[in-house]
Design a protein around this motif. Structure first.
Motif, PDB file in Angstrom:
ATOM      1  N   VAL A 165       5.663  15.024  23.704  1.00 25.79           N
ATOM      2  CA  VAL A 165       6.504  16.219  23.638  1.00 25.79           C
ATOM      3  C   VAL A 165       5.905  17.311  24.532  1.00 25.79           C
ATOM      4  N   ALA A 166       4.596  17.527  24.438  1.00 26.07           N
ATOM      5  CA  ALA A 166       3.927  18.535  25.272  1.00 26.07           C
ATOM      6  C   ALA A 166       4.043  18.174  26.752  1.00 26.07           C
ATOM      7  N   TRP A 167       3.822  16.906  27.096  1.00 31.24           N
ATOM      8  CA  TRP A 167       3.930  16.452  28.486  1.00 31.24           C
ATOM      9  C   TRP A 167       5.335  16.696  29.021  1.00 31.24           C
ATOM     10  N   ALA A 168       6.347  16.307  28.253  1.00 33.63           N
ATOM     11  CA  ALA A 168       7.739  16.436  28.704  1.00 33.63           C
ATOM     12  C   ALA A 168       8.121  17.897  28.905  1.00 33.63           C
ATOM     13  N   ARG A 169       7.729  18.747  27.975  1.00 33.78           N
ATOM     14  CA  ARG A 169       8.089  20.174  28.096  1.00 33.78           C
ATOM     15  C   ARG A 169       7.372  20.823  29.274  1.00 33.78           C
ATOM     16  N   GLU A 170       6.119  20.441  29.495  1.00 35.88           N
ATOM     17  CA  GLU A 170       5.375  20.996  30.636  1.00 35.88           C
ATOM     18  C   GLU A 170       5.982  20.526  31.957  1.00 35.88           C
ATOM     19  N   LEU A 171       6.309  19.243  32.066  1.00 32.73           N
ATOM     20  CA  LEU A 171       6.915  18.733  33.300  1.00 32.73           C
ATOM     21  C   LEU A 171       8.292  19.336  33.511  1.00 32.73           C
ATOM     22  N   ALA A 172       9.057  19.519  32.440  1.00 31.67           N
ATOM     23  CA  ALA A 172      10.382  20.150  32.556  1.00 31.67           C
ATOM     24  C   ALA A 172      10.238  21.567  33.090  1.00 31.67           C
ATOM     25  N   GLU A 173       9.288  22.311  32.577  1.00 34.08           N
ATOM     26  CA  GLU A 173       9.063  23.687  33.055  1.00 34.08           C
ATOM     27  C   GLU A 173       8.670  23.693  34.527  1.00 34.08           C
ATOM     28  N   ARG A 174       7.735  22.826  34.872  1.00 33.73           N
ATOM     29  CA  ARG A 174       7.248  22.771  36.255  1.00 33.73           C
ATOM     30  C   ARG A 174       8.350  22.388  37.229  1.00 33.73           C
ATOM     31  N   THR A 175       9.162  21.392  36.875  1.00 33.96           N
ATOM     32  CA  THR A 175      10.205  20.952  37.807  1.00 33.96           C
ATOM     33  C   THR A 175      11.348  21.949  37.876  1.00 33.96           C
ATOM     34  N   SER A 176      11.723  22.563  36.762  1.00 34.50           N
ATOM     35  CA  SER A 176      12.838  23.520  36.810  1.00 34.50           C
ATOM     36  C   SER A 176      12.414  24.826  37.453  1.00 34.50           C
TER      37      SER A 176
ATOM     38  N   ASP B   1       5.984  12.657  41.853  1.00 36.22           N
ATOM     39  CA  ASP B   1       5.445  11.305  41.994  1.00 36.22           C
ATOM     40  C   ASP B   1       5.456  10.661  40.609  1.00 36.22           C
ATOM     41  N   ALA B   2       6.369   9.718  40.403  1.00 30.82           N
ATOM     42  CA  ALA B   2       6.569   9.124  39.080  1.00 30.82           C
ATOM     43  C   ALA B   2       5.305   8.456  38.547  1.00 30.82           C
ATOM     44  N   ALA B   3       4.557   7.767  39.380  1.00 31.79           N
ATOM     45  CA  ALA B   3       3.346   7.088  38.908  1.00 31.79           C
ATOM     46  C   ALA B   3       2.269   8.107  38.536  1.00 31.79           C
ATOM     47  N   ALA B   4       2.112   9.141  39.350  1.00 33.05           N
ATOM     48  CA  ALA B   4       1.096  10.159  39.065  1.00 33.05           C
ATOM     49  C   ALA B   4       1.429  10.957  37.811  1.00 33.05           C
ATOM     50  N   GLU B   5       2.701  11.112  37.518  1.00 32.76           N
ATOM     51  CA  GLU B   5       3.149  11.885  36.355  1.00 32.76           C
ATOM     52  C   GLU B   5       3.356  11.040  35.102  1.00 32.76           C
ATOM     53  N   ALA B   6       3.138   9.726  35.190  1.00 33.90           N
ATOM     54  CA  ALA B   6       3.404   8.833  34.060  1.00 33.90           C
ATOM     55  C   ALA B   6       2.616   9.271  32.832  1.00 33.90           C
ATOM     56  N   PRO B   7       3.314   9.403  31.699  1.00 33.19           N
ATOM     57  CA  PRO B   7       2.611   9.794  30.474  1.00 33.19           C
ATOM     58  C   PRO B   7       1.936   8.594  29.810  1.00 33.19           C
ATOM     59  N   ARG B   8       0.992   8.879  28.942  1.00 32.04           N
ATOM     60  CA  ARG B   8       0.383   7.861  28.095  1.00 32.04           C
ATOM     61  C   ARG B   8       1.223   7.790  26.833  1.00 32.04           C
ATOM     62  N   LEU B   9       1.720   6.629  26.485  1.00 33.00           N
ATOM     63  CA  LEU B   9       2.593   6.472  25.335  1.00 33.00           C
ATOM     64  C   LEU B   9       1.844   6.402  24.010  1.00 33.00           C
ATOM     65  N   ARG B  10       0.656   5.831  24.030  1.00 28.59           N
ATOM     66  CA  ARG B  10      -0.059   5.577  22.776  1.00 28.59           C
ATOM     67  C   ARG B  10      -1.341   6.386  22.701  1.00 28.59           C
ATOM     68  N   LEU B  11      -1.755   6.626  21.484  1.00 29.36           N
ATOM     69  CA  LEU B  11      -3.036   7.277  21.237  1.00 29.36           C
ATOM     70  C   LEU B  11      -4.152   6.305  21.562  1.00 29.36           C
TER      71      LEU B  11
END
Length: 178
Positions: free
Chosen positions: A143-154, A165-175
């Motif tokens: 959630v934090a990653w998505a909101r931060e990337l949304a802010e940065r891109t918008s 860069d989709a690979a560089a921005e890829a989130p980690r799904l699991r703890l």
């Protein structure tokens, strides 16, 4: 895949449903017929949640979030109704990253926020936090990653937006370790 006379240049399967046989790039964009694309994700694959997460993470790490979205889509269609918000939220995050990487920063930001809201139980979404915890998914981190990337891109604004860069921005799904 058959190219039938049911429409000019339309690809249809044996039941007559539209199925594009055009090759695709790593972000799911169609390429010209005959071009070399990346292998497509098979549709309708039923996987255990851990397997879905492993495959989606592999695709995200490879810069192929569109393909990861298809893995999450299979999970929400084949999984229990109680986990639908989790898998749909993850799919929306992957599609949001796809759009941001394609240069559609407004659409990407919108989908990233929508996916974050669905995972967090935000406006209009029951939330997938409980289901996420059961599968070791870092929902709060996503959630934090998505909101931060949304802010940065918008916030990019003005002129041609930068492509993420989709690979560089890829989130980690699991703890923990992958």
């Amino acid at each position: 895949m058959n190219r039938t006379a049911s429409g000019p240049g339309r690809d249809r399967d044996e039941e007559g449903r539209a199925r594009s046989a055009r090759p695709r790039d790593g972000l799911g964009r169609p390429l010209p017929y005959g071009a070399e694309g990346v292998p497509r994700q098979p549709e309708g694959v039923v996987r255990a949640p851990a397997e879905s997460l492993r495959e989606a993470q592999r695709l995200l790490d490879a810069g192929m979030p569109f393909h990861a979205h298809e893995v999450f889509e299979d999970a929400w269609k084949s999984g229990p109704a109680s986990e639908r918000d989790l898998w749909q939220g993850l799919a929306q995050l992957a599609v949001g990253l796809t759009h941001a990487a394609r240069g559609n920063t407004a659409g990407g930001a919108r989908l990233l926020r929508r996916g974050a809201d669905r995972l967090a139980g935000g406006p209009g979404a029951p939330g997938g936090m409980a289901s996420a915890a059961a599968h070791g998914i870092d929902a709060a981190g996503l959630v934090a990653w998505a909101r931060e990337l949304a802010e940065r891109t918008s916030a990019a604004g003005g002129g041609r937006p930068p492509v993420v860069d989709a690979a560089a921005e890829a989130p980690r799904l699991r703890l923990g370790p992958s």
